[in-house]
Design an enzyme around this catalytic site. Structure first.
Site, short mmCIF file in Angstrom:
data_model
loop_
_atom_site.label_atom_id
_atom_site.label_comp_id
_atom_site.label_asym_id
_atom_site.label_seq_id
_atom_site.Cartn_x
_atom_site.Cartn_y
_atom_site.Cartn_z
N GLY A 21 -36.65 11.90 81.01
CA GLY A 21 -36.88 11.30 79.69
C GLY A 21 -36.96 12.32 78.57
O GLY A 21 -37.84 12.25 77.72
N SER A 23 -34.81 12.89 76.05
CA SER A 23 -33.93 12.67 74.90
C SER A 23 -34.44 11.54 74.00
O SER A 23 -34.12 10.37 74.22
CB SER A 23 -32.52 12.34 75.40
OG SER A 23 -31.62 12.22 74.34
N PRO A 24 -35.22 11.84 72.96
CA PRO A 24 -35.69 10.80 72.04
C PRO A 24 -34.51 10.07 71.38
O PRO A 24 -33.55 10.70 70.94
CB PRO A 24 -36.50 11.58 70.99
CG PRO A 24 -36.87 12.85 71.67
CD PRO A 24 -35.74 13.16 72.61
N GLU A 175 -22.95 17.68 67.86
CA GLU A 175 -23.06 16.97 69.13
C GLU A 175 -21.72 16.77 69.83
O GLU A 175 -21.60 16.01 70.78
CB GLU A 175 -23.73 15.61 68.90
CG GLU A 175 -25.16 15.71 68.42
CD GLU A 175 -26.15 16.09 69.50
OE1 GLU A 175 -26.08 15.52 70.60
OE2 GLU A 175 -27.00 16.97 69.25
N ARG A 212 -28.50 13.12 64.76
CA ARG A 212 -28.20 14.38 65.44
C ARG A 212 -27.06 15.18 64.81
O ARG A 212 -27.05 16.40 64.91
CB ARG A 212 -27.88 14.11 66.91
CG ARG A 212 -29.03 13.46 67.66
CD ARG A 212 -28.71 13.39 69.15
NE ARG A 212 -29.73 12.68 69.91
CZ ARG A 212 -29.70 12.55 71.22
NH1 ARG A 212 -28.72 13.07 71.91
NH2 ARG A 212 -30.66 11.89 71.84
N HIS A 246 -25.53 8.63 69.65
CA HIS A 246 -24.19 9.14 69.35
C HIS A 246 -23.32 7.95 68.95
O HIS A 246 -23.50 6.84 69.46
CB HIS A 246 -23.55 9.83 70.56
CG HIS A 246 -24.23 11.09 70.97
ND1 HIS A 246 -24.53 11.39 72.28
CD2 HIS A 246 -24.68 12.14 70.25
CE1 HIS A 246 -25.13 12.56 72.35
NE2 HIS A 246 -25.25 13.03 71.13
N CYS A 367 -19.38 9.13 78.25
CA CYS A 367 -20.24 10.31 78.14
C CYS A 367 -19.83 11.38 79.14
O CYS A 367 -20.02 12.58 78.89
CB CYS A 367 -21.70 9.94 78.39
SG CYS A 367 -22.50 9.08 77.02
#
Length: 445
Positions: A21, A23-24, A175, A212, A246, A367
């Site tokens: 966990g 990745s906020p 990113e 991001r 993203h 991804c």
């Protein structure tokens, strides 16, 4: 027009694949935090997904996992002694940094770099800029090893330019290809590059989750690659705060088709009109919009309909959407997918792949891959040892079964035995992929 094909370079999922966990803003990552993962199932799912694409006739390459736990990083923080002591002391005194040092996040190769095909670059080479990924600590550790992997896969400097990442500062937060879409009439023709950003470098961001990508980072990448045709568009704050970390969570494109959710951008109809106008001398844009009424944003995120691979299968006129099985399992997203296949539009069929281990950490089929358009000469100049064949798929599957655990909890990341297993696995992998004896930092000691 030069003949070219869109190849895929997938991240090979590493032995420390876990649900920490870290990745906020990534809702799936947060939801499954602390649960047991299955690294062996994860890497085999990834390999099978790669083979699916290779069997369809697309060039498929393998990007190796990074060294994890990242002992060299922990040593820079002042932890010393044997590797086991460094790991033990880091977990005791700085557990957040220790967790970051163990992350298998390089598996998501869409963030590995931004790619510009030779048809779009001023110097006629294929350009790569590894993403600095500074928004999240665990991902900011990736770009140097990513560059080594890209240098190994694309070794010819006459045809490929592998740049360093942008400076690791918040103003240039990058990113990678997860916020980039290339549209074109044919892969070998000049295209339009759509760069999507979340914020500008000097603005004050007050959203619930981080934006991001900065506009300035996208501009810098486009400039250094010599991109001629570009279109910059801001991601909607609604999408970011809804869990769209993203843009590829709500938008995917290939050739002349842009498939997107209506929350992708503020005033999406106006955006599409402008984009169509910018493309009109190259091709006629074929947009497919999915409305929030048909697919609420929450369902788009949980099903990852848009984090699918939109591909051109050789010999077929229409595109194919490669979706995760979660898309099929969600009634709303499945209905949208079925309507695409039944239409006369640019998407002619939908296929499903099982990448559940990745999905539970917030990463779908898109991804896991970096898209790279290559002409025939460029394809011939890639490293053949890193291209997936039936034989390599079988060898890597046997390798994974030999070295990977079938259960891993976040607490297990502190086990020194896992470090030894991971390094043994990576050492064997360098021989399989002909990467050389000093590819990983631990091999250079």
């Amino acid at each position: 027009m030069t003949y070219a094909v869109e190849a895929n370079a997938d991240g090979l999922i590493g032995p420390t694949h876990s649900y920490a966990g870290l990745s906020p803003g990534n809702l799936a990552s947060s939801l499954n935090k602390g649960e047991a993962s299955n690294p062996r199932a994860a890497v085999l799912q990834g390999l099978d997904k790669m083979k699916t694409l290779a069997d369809l006739g697309l060039p498929q390459f393998v990007l190796p996992p990074h060294e994890r736990p990242n002992i060299p990083f922990l040593r820079t923080l002042g932890f010393s002694g044997s590797n086991a002591q460094v790991l033990e002391r880091a977990w005791k005194d700085a557990p957040s940094f220790a967790a970051a040092a163990c992350s298998a996040s390089p598996m998501w190769a869409a963030n590995a770099a931004t790619v510009t095909p030779s048809a779009d670059a001023a110097d006629g080479r294929v350009h790569f800029t590894p993403a600095n990924l500074i928004t999240n600590l665990h991902r900011s550790l990736e770009h140097q090893q990513t560059k080594r992997a890209l240098d190994a896969l694309f070794p010819d400097p006459e045809r490929f330019a592998v740049h360093d990442a942008l400076p690791s500062v918040a103003h240039l937060a990058d990113e990678g290809a997860a916020n980039h879409v290339r549209l074109c009439a044919d892969h070998g023709s000049p295209g339009m590059n759509l760069f999507v950003y979340g914020r500008e470098a000097f603005e004050s961001w007050t959203g619930e989750f981080p934006a991001r990508q900065t506009l300035e980072a996208s501009l810098a990448v486009a400039r250094r690659h010599g991109v001629d045709r570009w279109f910059f568009q801001r991601q909607s704050a609604e999408a970011i705060n809804g869990g769209v970390f993203h843009n590829d969570v709500v938008c995917v494109g290939a050739k002349t088709c842009l498939f997107y959710h209506d929350s992708s951008f503020d005033h999406p109809d106006t955006v599409i009109d402008y984009l169509a106008g910018a493309c009109e001398d190259l091709f006629e844009l074929q947009p497919i919009k999915v409305s929030s009424a048909d697919l609420p944003l929450a369902d788009a995120i949980s099903s990852y309909l848009f984090n699918s691979m939109l591909i051109q299968i050789p010999g077929e006129d229409r595109l194919t959407l490669i979706c995760p099985t979660e898309t099929r399992d969600n009634p709303r997203s499945h209905a949208v997918a079925q309507s695409l296949a039944a239409s006369n539009g640019p998407i002619g069929q939908v296929r499903y792949v099982d990448v559940r281990q990745s999905m539970r950490n917030g990463g779908g089929p898109a991804c896991l891959r970096l898209r790279v358009v290559l002409n025939e000469a460029e394809l011939a100049a890639t490293n053949p040892a890193m291209r997936l064949t039936d034989a390599l798929h079988a060898e890597l599957s046997a390798w994974a079964n030999r070295w990977y655990r079938d259960e891993l909890r976040p607490a297990d990341l502190a086990d020194p035995a896992l470090l030894d297993e991971s390094r043994s696995a990576l050492d064997a992998l360098t021989r399989i992929l002909s990467l050389g004896g000093g590819f990983y930092p631990f091999q250079q000691a």
